[in-house]
Design an enzyme around this catalytic site. Structure first.
Site, PDB file in Angstrom:
ATOM      1  N   GLY A  59       0.834  -1.202   0.000  1.00  0.00           N
ATOM      2  CA  GLY A  59       0.000   0.000   0.000  1.00  0.00           C
ATOM      3  C   GLY A  59       0.862   1.243   0.000  1.00  0.00           C
ATOM      4  O   GLY A  59       2.066   1.157   0.251  1.00  0.00           O
ATOM      5  N   TYR A  87       4.266  -3.152   2.196  1.00  0.00           N
ATOM      6  CA  TYR A  87       3.789  -2.407   3.379  1.00  0.00           C
ATOM      7  C   TYR A  87       3.446  -3.399   4.500  1.00  0.00           C
ATOM      8  O   TYR A  87       3.696  -3.117   5.687  1.00  0.00           O
ATOM      9  CB  TYR A  87       2.559  -1.569   3.007  1.00  0.00           C
ATOM     10  N   HIS A 176       7.064  -8.119  -4.290  1.00  0.00           N
ATOM     11  CA  HIS A 176       5.693  -8.531  -4.625  1.00  0.00           C
ATOM     12  C   HIS A 176       5.703  -9.917  -5.292  1.00  0.00           C
ATOM     13  O   HIS A 176       5.939 -10.021  -6.489  1.00  0.00           O
ATOM     14  CB  HIS A 176       5.057  -7.501  -5.562  1.00  0.00           C
ATOM     15  N   GLU A 178       3.229 -11.636  -6.010  1.00  0.00           N
ATOM     16  CA  GLU A 178       2.027 -11.827  -6.829  1.00  0.00           C
ATOM     17  C   GLU A 178       2.205 -11.377  -8.276  1.00  0.00           C
ATOM     18  O   GLU A 178       1.412 -11.738  -9.134  1.00  0.00           O
ATOM     19  CB  GLU A 178       0.832 -11.090  -6.185  1.00  0.00           C
ATOM     20  N   ASP A 234     -19.401 -10.721 -19.534  1.00  0.00           N
ATOM     21  CA  ASP A 234     -19.943 -10.661 -18.168  1.00  0.00           C
ATOM     22  C   ASP A 234     -21.477 -10.712 -18.157  1.00  0.00           C
ATOM     23  O   ASP A 234     -22.075 -11.542 -17.471  1.00  0.00           O
ATOM     24  CB  ASP A 234     -19.486  -9.394 -17.441  1.00  0.00           C
TER      25      ASP A 234
END
Ligand code: XMP
Length: 520
Positions: A59, A87, A176, A178, A234
């Site tokens: 963050g 963070y 990170h 991810e 969608d």
């Protein structure tokens, strides 16, 4: 909140990183159920029930200030394994009395080499010859290890890039895992959820499908539902699932704005009417849209006009249907996460996105959003499992305002037709070269510029067509696609030779950021 609160899950506490969503995706890819939650939600009673692991996201805040977003202490004492990312690591370090400072020189940003100090359950198979490549994006540095923690790895700039307190099952990584730039990032996620949290695989889309259908049946009963069907993946998957649950009590409305790709409206209608025997009503509104858009140049104004007109038409049609109680929308999980704030601060809005997601709030209808727990790739799996045709399933994303924001400047019917032709040629060529599915989104646009050319023996002074094709994972960032010259030649020749009014084609080589995917 998910409809499935009794399932074991991993929760991701969102501190507002741009890539928090990716953590959830990585976990769901491992067929494990997870949810992104706001800090506030942790105060709710029994919130940690069924939670097998907690991830603290990255963050923009800093723990070096006097005020910063925190989690209640009971979370750290809950004995549930915790992994802090960026963070999140700094927050763990702060809580356990480590020391953090603002990096003096500059941010550590981009790919970095990381070196191992010690073994950890978290880093099984992550290092090759004690090294690995990770993606960093931080300024603060943890420089004194928190009490009870062990140093697992470092980079040149961050002495404590990975730390652990194995006894408490609390882990922190400065990078990170991810993002795909962290080469073995998936190993960190897998080690955390399976070896440390010991959660079982419990998220299978095909099983979820039946749960969704049952939930729709229970919620709707014998009432009626209306749905604005755009033909995008969608709303199509949402409509098909609802149809499976409540059959003819679903009424769909397709508004023809005249701003779709060539023949797309007609083809989509045919699929829903003939193949899926859906209860669809067409509203022909191309002339009204064109009239309202006359002389409008400003992109935001175009979006507002289209959005408002769409709502007005939809409302009028909806009122004609008796005994409707629900409005169905194809809202996805990222839409929900993006439309709320993680820590109180709103991320800046780049463009106002009008699509079916922004339908009337004053209609006194209850919302039915069967896809609100799912990511786009999961929706595609759902769609496939209920027999949605590939033509819709793998369609590139298309903006709600349609071609209106791909004709830069003023819009008229002639320009729409010209663009539809050029765009159709472009997309057909991508299919011919088997490139359509390798590209995340491709389209042609018309720029408000005329340039000189020569065709045969005559001088021409005609319109400029821009083509854009990007690779992306979720539309948040994108790289332009690198075509072979042969493909570009063919596309350019065909457009110039076949579309009257276009004498020059340019290829957009801008990534996002700094560009956006659409031009307006
Ligand atoms: P940008 O241009 O912001 O686009 O990089 C990111 C993704 O969003 C789509 N997009 C829209 N979708 N209504 C939509 O439904 C809109 O107004 C809109 N504007 C952009 C865009 O096509 C890309 O997939």
């Amino acid at each position: 909140m998910s409809q499935e609160t009794n399932k074991d899950k991993i929760i991701i506490i969102d501190f507002g990183s741009q890539v928090t969503k990716l953590i959830a995706r990585r976990i769901r890819e491992e067929q494990v159920f997870c949810e992104i939650v706001k800090i506030d939600e942790l105060k709710k009673k029994n919130f940690l029930k069924n939670v097998k692991g907690i991830i603290l996201s990255g963050g923009p805040a800093t723990v070096t200030k006097s005020k910063f977003p925190q989690i209640p202490s009971h979370v750290f004492n809950s004995k549930i394994p915790i992994l802090g990312i960026c963070y999140g690591l700094q927050l763990i370090a702060k809580h356990f009395k480590g020391k953090i400072k603002l990096g003096k020189n500059k941010r550590e940003f981009g790919k970095m080499e990381i070196t191992k100090n010690s073994n950890s359950l978290l880093t099984n198979n992550f290092f090759k010859n004690n090294k690995s490549i990770v993606w960093m994006s931080h300024q603060d540095i943890v420089y004194k290890i928190p009490k009870g923690f062990k140093k697992i790895a470092y980079t040149n700039n961050s002495p404590l890039t990975i730390i652990e307190n194995a006894g408490k099952k609390i882990y922190g990584v400065q990078f990170h895992p991810e993002v795909t730039h962290t080469i073995y990032g998936k190993k960190i996620i897998k080690n955390f959820i399976f070896s440390i949290c010991k959660i079982q695989k419990n998220w299978k889309i095909n099983i979820e499908k039946n749960i969704i259908i049952e939930n729709i049946k229970k919620t709707v009963g014998n009432k009626k539902v209306i749905c604005a069907l755009s033909g995008g993946v969608d709303s199509s998957v949402a409509a098909l699932l609802i149809q499976k649950a409540i059959k003819k009590n679903l009424k769909c409305i397709m508004v023809d704005t005249g701003l779709m790709r060539k023949d797309e409206f007609k083809n989509t209608y045919k699929i829903f009417k003939n193949k899926y025997k859906m209860n669809v009503k067409i509203v022909k509104a191309a002339n009204i849209f064109l009239k309202k858009l006359k002389d409008i140049k400003n992109p935001e104004k175009k979006r507002k006009i289209i959005g408002n007109l769409f709502i007005k038409i939809f409302e009028k049609e909806a009122k004609k249907i008796k005994k409707v109680e629900f409005l169905a929308q194809g809202t996805l999980y990222p839409d929900i996460i993006e439309s709320r704030s993680a820590t109180g601060s709103k991320t800046s809005k780049i463009k106002s996105h009008h699509n079916v997601g922004g339908l009337p709030k004053k209609m006194n209808l209850k919302l039915l959003e069967p896809l609100k727990d799912f990511f786009k790739d999961e929706v595609r799996i759902l769609g496939k499992s209920i027999g949605l045709v590939n033509e819709i399933l793998y369609k590139h994303p298309f903006p709600g305002p349609g071609l209106a924001i791909r004709i830069i400047g003023k819009i008229n019917l002639q320009k729409i037709k010209m663009l539809q032709e050029a765009d159709d040629i472009f997309i057909n060529e991508l299919n011919k070269f088997n490139l359509y599915d390798k590209i995340w989104q491709a389209y042609a646009a018309l720029l408000p510029i005329k340039t000189v050319g020569v065709m045969g023996d005559s001088r021409t002074y005609e319109n400029l067509c821009l083509i854009r094709a990007v690779k992306s994972e979720d539309g948040m960032s994108a790289d332009y696609y690198s075509f072979n010259k042969e493909v570009l030649d063919e596309i350019s020749n065909k457009i110039i030779n076949r579309v009257k009014g276009i004498n020059r084609v340019v290829y957009d080589i801008t990534s996002k950021p700094p560009g956006t995917i659409e031009l307006e």
